[in-house]
Design a protein around this motif. Structure first.
Motif, PDB file in Angstrom:
ATOM      1  N   SER A 132      11.479   4.160  -2.237  1.00 44.83           N
ATOM      2  CA  SER A 132      11.854   5.103  -1.428  1.00 44.83           C
ATOM      3  C   SER A 132      12.603   6.339  -1.971  1.00 44.83           C
ATOM      4  O   SER A 132      13.075   6.078  -3.043  1.00 44.83           O
ATOM      5  N   ALA A 133      12.570   7.382  -1.229  1.00 44.40           N
ATOM      6  CA  ALA A 133      13.591   8.641  -1.835  1.00 44.40           C
ATOM      7  C   ALA A 133      14.906   8.071  -2.057  1.00 44.40           C
ATOM      8  O   ALA A 133      15.471   7.542  -1.371  1.00 44.40           O
ATOM      9  N   GLY A 134      15.502   8.609  -3.259  1.00 46.35           N
ATOM     10  CA  GLY A 134      16.616   8.272  -3.694  1.00 46.35           C
ATOM     11  C   GLY A 134      16.950   7.068  -4.582  1.00 46.35           C
ATOM     12  O   GLY A 134      17.791   6.798  -5.218  1.00 46.35           O
ATOM     13  N   ASP A 135      15.804   6.291  -4.656  1.00 39.86           N
ATOM     14  CA  ASP A 135      15.656   5.130  -5.477  1.00 39.86           C
ATOM     15  C   ASP A 135      15.648   5.735  -7.070  1.00 39.86           C
ATOM     16  O   ASP A 135      14.748   6.893  -7.225  1.00 39.86           O
ATOM     17  N   PRO A 136      16.169   5.039  -8.248  1.00 39.40           N
ATOM     18  CA  PRO A 136      16.089   5.743  -9.573  1.00 39.40           C
ATOM     19  C   PRO A 136      14.569   5.820 -10.077  1.00 39.40           C
ATOM     20  O   PRO A 136      14.533   6.621 -10.827  1.00 39.40           O
ATOM     21  N   PHE A 137      13.895   5.033  -9.521  1.00 41.92           N
ATOM     22  CA  PHE A 137      12.392   5.037  -9.863  1.00 41.92           C
ATOM     23  C   PHE A 137      11.505   5.863  -9.254  1.00 41.92           C
ATOM     24  O   PHE A 137      10.199   5.880  -9.454  1.00 41.92           O
ATOM     25  N   TYR A 138      12.188   6.651  -8.303  1.00 42.79           N
ATOM     26  CA  TYR A 138      11.342   7.568  -7.452  1.00 42.79           C
ATOM     27  C   TYR A 138      11.315   9.017  -8.055  1.00 42.79           C
ATOM     28  O   TYR A 138      12.540   9.654  -8.357  1.00 42.79           O
ATOM     29  N   ASN A 139      10.220   9.680  -8.311  1.00 39.16           N
ATOM     30  CA  ASN A 139      10.055  10.644  -8.906  1.00 39.16           C
ATOM     31  C   ASN A 139       9.946  11.868  -7.722  1.00 39.16           C
ATOM     32  O   ASN A 139       8.867  12.049  -7.100  1.00 39.16           O
ATOM     33  N   PRO A 158       6.933  15.399  -9.031  1.00 37.30           N
ATOM     34  CA  PRO A 158       5.932  14.978  -9.829  1.00 37.30           C
ATOM     35  C   PRO A 158       5.240  16.014 -10.381  1.00 37.30           C
ATOM     36  O   PRO A 158       5.002  17.143  -9.788  1.00 37.30           O
ATOM     37  N   SER A 159       4.858  16.233 -11.776  1.00 41.49           N
ATOM     38  CA  SER A 159       4.202  17.115 -12.445  1.00 41.49           C
ATOM     39  C   SER A 159       2.774  16.974 -12.311  1.00 41.49           C
ATOM     40  O   SER A 159       2.309  15.899 -11.917  1.00 41.49           O
ATOM     41  N   PRO A 160       1.824  17.792 -12.689  1.00 38.93           N
ATOM     42  CA  PRO A 160       0.304  17.363 -12.592  1.00 38.93           C
ATOM     43  C   PRO A 160       0.010  16.267 -13.369  1.00 38.93           C
ATOM     44  O   PRO A 160      -0.869  15.410 -13.288  1.00 38.93           O
ATOM     45  N   THR A 162       1.030  -1.158  -0.042  1.00 42.99           N
ATOM     46  CA  THR A 162      -0.143  -0.154  -0.016  1.00 42.99           C
ATOM     47  C   THR A 162       0.972   1.191   0.083  1.00 42.99           C
ATOM     48  O   THR A 162       0.285   2.310  -0.390  1.00 42.99           O
ATOM     49  N   HIS A 163       1.832   1.061   0.679  1.00 43.49           N
ATOM     50  CA  HIS A 163       3.102   2.286   0.625  1.00 43.49           C
ATOM     51  C   HIS A 163       3.297   2.711  -0.873  1.00 43.49           C
ATOM     52  O   HIS A 163       3.409   4.071  -1.126  1.00 43.49           O
ATOM     53  N   ASP A 164       3.634   1.821  -1.781  1.00 37.78           N
ATOM     54  CA  ASP A 164       3.871   2.218  -3.201  1.00 37.78           C
ATOM     55  C   ASP A 164       2.667   2.817  -3.936  1.00 37.78           C
ATOM     56  O   ASP A 164       2.825   3.602  -4.730  1.00 37.78           O
ATOM     57  N   ILE A 165       1.457   2.142  -3.446  1.00 34.61           N
ATOM     58  CA  ILE A 165       0.359   2.514  -4.350  1.00 34.61           C
ATOM     59  C   ILE A 165       0.100   4.171  -3.825  1.00 34.61           C
ATOM     60  O   ILE A 165      -0.250   5.006  -4.628  1.00 34.61           O
ATOM     61  N   LYS A 166       0.450   4.413  -2.514  1.00 38.94           N
ATOM     62  CA  LYS A 166       0.212   5.780  -2.082  1.00 38.94           C
ATOM     63  C   LYS A 166       0.972   6.705  -2.779  1.00 38.94           C
ATOM     64  O   LYS A 166       0.826   7.976  -3.198  1.00 38.94           O
ATOM     65  N   LEU A 167       2.236   6.086  -3.014  1.00 40.20           N
ATOM     66  CA  LEU A 167       3.626   7.279  -3.630  1.00 40.20           C
ATOM     67  C   LEU A 167       3.008   7.211  -5.099  1.00 40.20           C
ATOM     68  O   LEU A 167       3.222   8.364  -5.705  1.00 40.20           O
ATOM     69  N   VAL A 204       6.120   7.507  -8.537  1.00 32.45           N
ATOM     70  CA  VAL A 204       6.604   6.414  -9.121  1.00 32.45           C
ATOM     71  C   VAL A 204       6.779   6.584 -10.560  1.00 32.45           C
ATOM     72  O   VAL A 204       5.920   7.045 -11.386  1.00 32.45           O
ATOM     73  N   LYS A 205       8.078   6.294 -10.977  1.00 38.06           N
ATOM     74  CA  LYS A 205       8.532   6.337 -12.485  1.00 38.06           C
ATOM     75  C   LYS A 205       8.195   5.202 -13.352  1.00 38.06           C
ATOM     76  O   LYS A 205       7.982   4.180 -12.785  1.00 38.06           O
TER      77      LYS A 205
END
Length: 269
Positions: free
Chosen positions: A134-141, A144-146, A110-115, A121-122
C-alpha cells in the motif's frame, strides 16, 4: 515417463523456421527500444505455481549466451541478461513473481500484481498474500518512471498441468483485465510441451503437428481469452547439460514477439 502417444497432423498449423536461429539471435542482440526515455523493455511473468517462470528466464539467458546459466530469483527483482561483454546487458528485463495459488490468502495477490503493472513496486519487495502493498510502504514507488512500468505481460502455463482451479483462473483473468485497462500487451508461453505429448517428446519439431497440444492451447485460449496467435509453446532447459537448436528455435521465436510487443507499447509512453 510419457505414457500416451498422440496422433499428429499431416501439416503443421503454424510455420516456424527450425534451426535458423542466427537471424533471430542477431535481431535480439541488435534490439534497442524505440522510445529514448525507456532504457529497457520490462517483461512481467505470472502464472500458476510450477509453470516454469524462472526456468523460462534462465532458458532465455542460456540461448542468448550460448551456454548453460543459472540465476536464483527471489522477491520482486529485475533480472537482466548479460551480453558477451561484462557489464553490458540486453535492453529488456524480466520480473518473476511468486506463483498464483488456489484459495484466498495464498500466493501473490492480484492487487500487488496490478501495482507492479503500473510500476509502483520497488526492487526487493517480498510479496505477502495476506498483506498487500500500500501507499506509504517503503517498497511502494509513488512516482514510477516509464522504465519502472511493465511493458508486456506474459502468462506462463504448463502444457502438462491438470485442469486449472477456478480460483486461479479467476485471478489470472483479473490480472489480464487490469493489463488491458492499461493498454499493456499480453502473450502466453506454454511450457513443458515435451512432457505433455509423446510425439513432441520424440521431436520438438512435432509441436505444431500435435493434435493434443493444439487442443491444449485452444482450450487455454478460450478459458483465459488470449488469442491463439499470442500463445507460444516452448520447452525450457531443465535436464539438459548442453544446448539444443530446436529448444533455442522455440525460445527465440517467443522472445522476439515478447520484446516487439513490449517495444510497441513503450514507444507510446
Amino acid at each position: 515417463m510419457i505414457l500416451f502417444f498422440f496422433a499428429v497432423l499431416r501439416n503443421p498449423w503454424r510455420e516456424i523456421s527450425w534451426g535458423d536461429i542466427t537471424g533471430e539471435r542477431s535481431y535480439v542482440k541488435d534490439f534497442q527500444p524505440q522510445n529514448d526515455d525507456v532504457r529497457h523493455i520490462r517483461v512481467l511473468l505470472y502464472g500458476p505455481v510450477g509453470a516454469g517462470k524462472s526456468s523460462f528466464i534462465n532458458s532465455v539467458s542460456n540461448v542468448l549466451r550460448g551456454r548453460m546459466t543459472n540465476s536464483a530469483l527471489v522477491s520482486y527483482e529485475t533480472h537482466k541478461i548479460q551480453k558477451e561483454n561484462r557489464g553490458n546487458y540486453y535492453p529488456f528485463v524480466f520480473n518473476d513473481i511468486m506463483g498464483l495459488e488456489d484459495g484466498a490468502g495464498r500466493g501473490v495477490s492480484t492487487h500487488d500484481i496490478k501495482l507492479a503493472l503500473m510500476g509502483h513496486v520497488k526492487e526487493g519487495y517480498k510479496f505477502n498474500p495476506v498483506s498487500p502493498l500500500s501507499a506509504g510502504d517503503p517498497f511502494y514507488n509513488s512516482s514510477p518512471s516509464p522504465d519502472d512500468r511493465v511493458h508486456v505481460l506474459v502468462c506462463v502455463h504448463s502444457a502438462n498441468s491438470a485442469e486449472m482451479k477456478s480460483s486461479v483462473l479467476q485471478k489470472m483473468r483479473e490480472i489480464r483485465e487490469s493489463a488491458s485497462d492499461l493498454g499493456i500487451p499480453q502473450l502466453a508461453v506454454v511450457t513443458k510441451i515435451d512432457e505433455a505429448c509423446g510425439e513432441t517428446d520424440n521431436s520438438l519439431k512435432n509441436v505444431y503437428k500435435s493434435k493434443h497440444l493444439k487442443k491444449k492451447m485452444t482450450d487455454f485460449s478460450s478459458s483465459l481469452g488470449i488469442p491463439m496467435n499470442c500463445i507460444l509453446p516452448i520447452k525450457n532447459y531443465s535436464k539438459e547439460t548442453c544446448m539444443n537448436v530446436d529448444v533455442d528455435t522455440l525460445i527465440l521465436s517467443a522472445l522476439r514477439l515478447i520484446i516487439d510487443f513490449g517495444d510497441d507499447y513503450a514507444d507510446k509512453l
